[in-house]
Scaffold this active site. Structure first.
Site, PDB file in Angstrom:
ATOM      1  N   SER A   1      39.845  45.338  40.668  1.00 52.60           N
ATOM      2  CA  SER A   1      38.734  44.920  39.796  1.00 52.60           C
ATOM      3  C   SER A   1      37.456  44.909  40.609  1.00 52.60           C
ATOM      4  O   SER A   1      37.383  44.235  41.634  1.00 52.60           O
ATOM      5  CB  SER A   1      38.959  43.513  39.271  1.00 52.60           C
ATOM      6  OG  SER A   1      40.148  43.439  38.551  1.00 52.60           O
TER       7      SER A   1
ATOM      8  N   ARG B   1      38.859  33.722  42.413  1.00 51.41           N
ATOM      9  CA  ARG B   1      38.478  34.805  43.346  1.00 51.41           C
ATOM     10  C   ARG B   1      37.485  34.304  44.410  1.00 51.41           C
ATOM     11  O   ARG B   1      36.575  35.030  44.817  1.00 51.41           O
ATOM     12  CB  ARG B   1      37.866  35.998  42.610  1.00 51.41           C
ATOM     13  CG  ARG B   1      38.802  36.700  41.673  1.00 51.41           C
ATOM     14  CD  ARG B   1      39.916  37.414  42.429  1.00 51.41           C
ATOM     15  NE  ARG B   1      40.578  38.386  41.585  1.00 51.41           N
ATOM     16  CZ  ARG B   1      41.565  38.107  40.741  1.00 51.41           C
ATOM     17  NH1 ARG B   1      42.020  36.868  40.646  1.00 51.41           N
ATOM     18  NH2 ARG B   1      42.124  39.055  40.030  1.00 51.41           N
TER      19      ARG B   1
ATOM     20  N   GLU C   1      33.201  41.549  42.345  1.00 54.29           N
ATOM     21  CA  GLU C   1      34.263  40.797  43.006  1.00 54.29           C
ATOM     22  C   GLU C   1      34.463  41.368  44.411  1.00 54.29           C
ATOM     23  O   GLU C   1      34.830  40.674  45.348  1.00 54.29           O
ATOM     24  CB  GLU C   1      35.544  40.965  42.190  1.00 54.29           C
ATOM     25  CG  GLU C   1      36.615  39.959  42.511  1.00 54.29           C
ATOM     26  CD  GLU C   1      37.937  40.607  42.764  1.00 54.29           C
ATOM     27  OE1 GLU C   1      38.295  40.756  43.947  1.00 54.29           O
ATOM     28  OE2 GLU C   1      38.612  40.970  41.791  1.00 54.29           O
TER      29      GLU C   1
END
Ligand code: EPU
Length: 431
Positions: free
Chosen positions: A321, A247, A417
């Protein structure tokens, strides 16, 4: 060899002028406009591209300098739609998947490279920050944004090479990610099927190296073109330069806020191996004999799994997320395992161990937690949801409460995130 060598890629309108072994000019049509670039080949894949172009009998055929200059010089005038037009005090709720009302002091939608450059020049002249918005699927706006918000809507999908097996395909940053994946599957190109139904745009996908069900964008990434905000220069980044991680990419680290991604290219493969080993995919595909499964079947399975766990942003505001899955040293993981024998743990190649943030948040009692306007998704605790009428700061408060609670229970620091965006007007109220 005498340079420049003028070439055209067979079956396309794209023209090239090879300036030397390590430099070429490229003029490609993307959507309704020409994209012109001067490519300096510092790295191997680009140098190999030059060799491929010059190879006799290859897909590039020689053309005259006039044939090159036509498209190269053709005026890429705006068609009205792409014209540069700044709006003021625009609500960004429709442009982010959280759907939170927060106003952009200035706002512009750009559909051409020309309009993008004008927007950059405008922000420079006015001395205001510039915030790039793609699909708005990975950001939480903490309040009104005192900046020029640029919605990048550069579109177009283009095949750059196709040898019957491998396909290199480039897409404008403003293409919707899922629609692009569907298009690749319609064409029979495999590789991105596990990444079906991820919200957001093509341009945002490499920023955070989107990933799901055992595949990350870096597995199929070829290169991207980005415009430097400081001077408008167009530069090509290969995978190494993007420095992908979990990520993560250079665009979230050292080069954060310095570039606008305008085009991304992928290496796809008509008979790439199906990746069904992750999570519930294999179980979803059980009814189909192994030898008969297609890329489309994997995509359909991923879509079904995602729809069963993840909220559709068109119905409930969310940004997927909200937190990353943390990685910890093996000793820490072992200790946690003794206290929590059911804790999912995934050993990483570097010896560290990845933990499931969703599981920890769930265990800490947050799954399905509701506040007036927002809460934690009831089927996947990693996703924060906005029911309507909430603010970014409220959601951030919930995120902080969750982080504190996971820290207290497991001793683990969670990291968001989703990008946290806060660009307030300096000293005073909004003008
Ligand atoms: N779990 C729970 N409760 C929950 C959520 C998860 O117990 O509320 C457990 C699951 O049972 C499983 C483990 O935690 O044992 C991991 O859960 P899952 O397989 O659902 O995946 P994840 O780690 O929670 C990641 C990605 C998702 C991606 C899935 C599938 C991150 C931050 N998230 O989630 O990505 O779809 O794997 O590959 O890496 C996104 O980035 O927006 C996203 C949705």
């Amino acid at each position: 060899m005498e340079y420049p060598v003028y070439l055209q890629l067979r079956g396309t309108e794209n023209v090239y002028a090879v300036q030397g072994p390590d430099r070429f000019w490229e003029c490609t049509r993307i959507g309704g406009q020409w994209l012109r670039q001067d490519v300096v080949c510092n790295t191997w894949p680009d140098r190999q591209r030059v060799l491929d172009m010059l190879e006799d009998g290859g897909p590039w055929e020689p053309i005259s300098s006039q044939a090159f200059l036509g498209p190269w010089l053709e005026d890429a005038t705006e068609d009205g739609q792409g014209a540069f037009k700044v709006k003021e005090h625009v609500d960004l709720a429709p442009w982010t998947t959280f759907g939170i009302s927060a106003h952009a002091r200035w706002f512009v939608q750009v559909t051409t490279m020309g309009a993008l450059r004008e927007a950059m020049a405008w922000a420079e002249e006015q001395k205001v920050p510039l915030l790039v918005l793609g699909g708005g699927s990975n950001m939480l706006l903490h309040g009104d944004v005192h900046a020029l918000v640029v919605l990048v809507q550069l579109t177009g999908i283009e095949v750059l090479s196709d040898d019957g097996q491998h396909v290199e395909v480039a897409a404008g940053a403003g293409e919707g990610w899922h629609d692009f994946v569907m298009r690749t599957l319609d064409e029979g190109w495999g590789g991105l099927e596990n990444l079906s139904l991820i919200p957001g745009s093509v341009g945002a996908s490499p920023m955070q190296n989107i990933g799901a069900y055992g595949v990350e964008i870096q597995d199929r990434f070829a290169w991207l073109d980005a415009v430097r905000l400081s001077d408008g220069a167009l530069q090509r980044f290969d995978a190494e330069q993007c420095d992908f991680g979990y990520r993560e990419s250079v665009f979230k680290r050292g080069q954060k806020g310095l570039w606008v991604i305008v085009r991304v290219a992928f290496d796809l493969d008509r008979s790439s191996i199906l990746r069904t080993g992750y999570g519930a995919i294999e179980a979803e595909l059980q009814a189909i004999p192994k030898t008969q499964r297609t890329h489309r079947d994997v995509s359909d399975a991923v879509i079904r799994i995602r729809q069963s766990k993840l909220p559709d942003p068109k119905q409930i505001g969310n940004a997927g997320s909200f937190f990353k899955n943390p990685s910890v040293p093996a000793e820490v993981a072992q200790k946690l395992f003794l206290d929590h024998p059911n804790m999912p743990q995934y050993p990483l190649p570097d010896g560290r161990v990845k933990l499931a943030a969703g599981w920890m948040i769930d265990q800490a009692g947050w799954k399905g937690h509701k506040r007036d306007t927002h809460g934690v998704h009831d089927k996947q605790a990693l996703v924060l949801v906005h029911f309507g009428g909430g603010t970014g700061l409220e959601i951030w408060q919930l995120a902080e409460d969750i982080m504190a609670s996971v820290k207290q229970r497991f001793g683990i620091d969670l990291e968001p995130e989703v990008n946290q965006i806060s660009i307030p007007r300096k000293g005073g109220t909004e003008a």
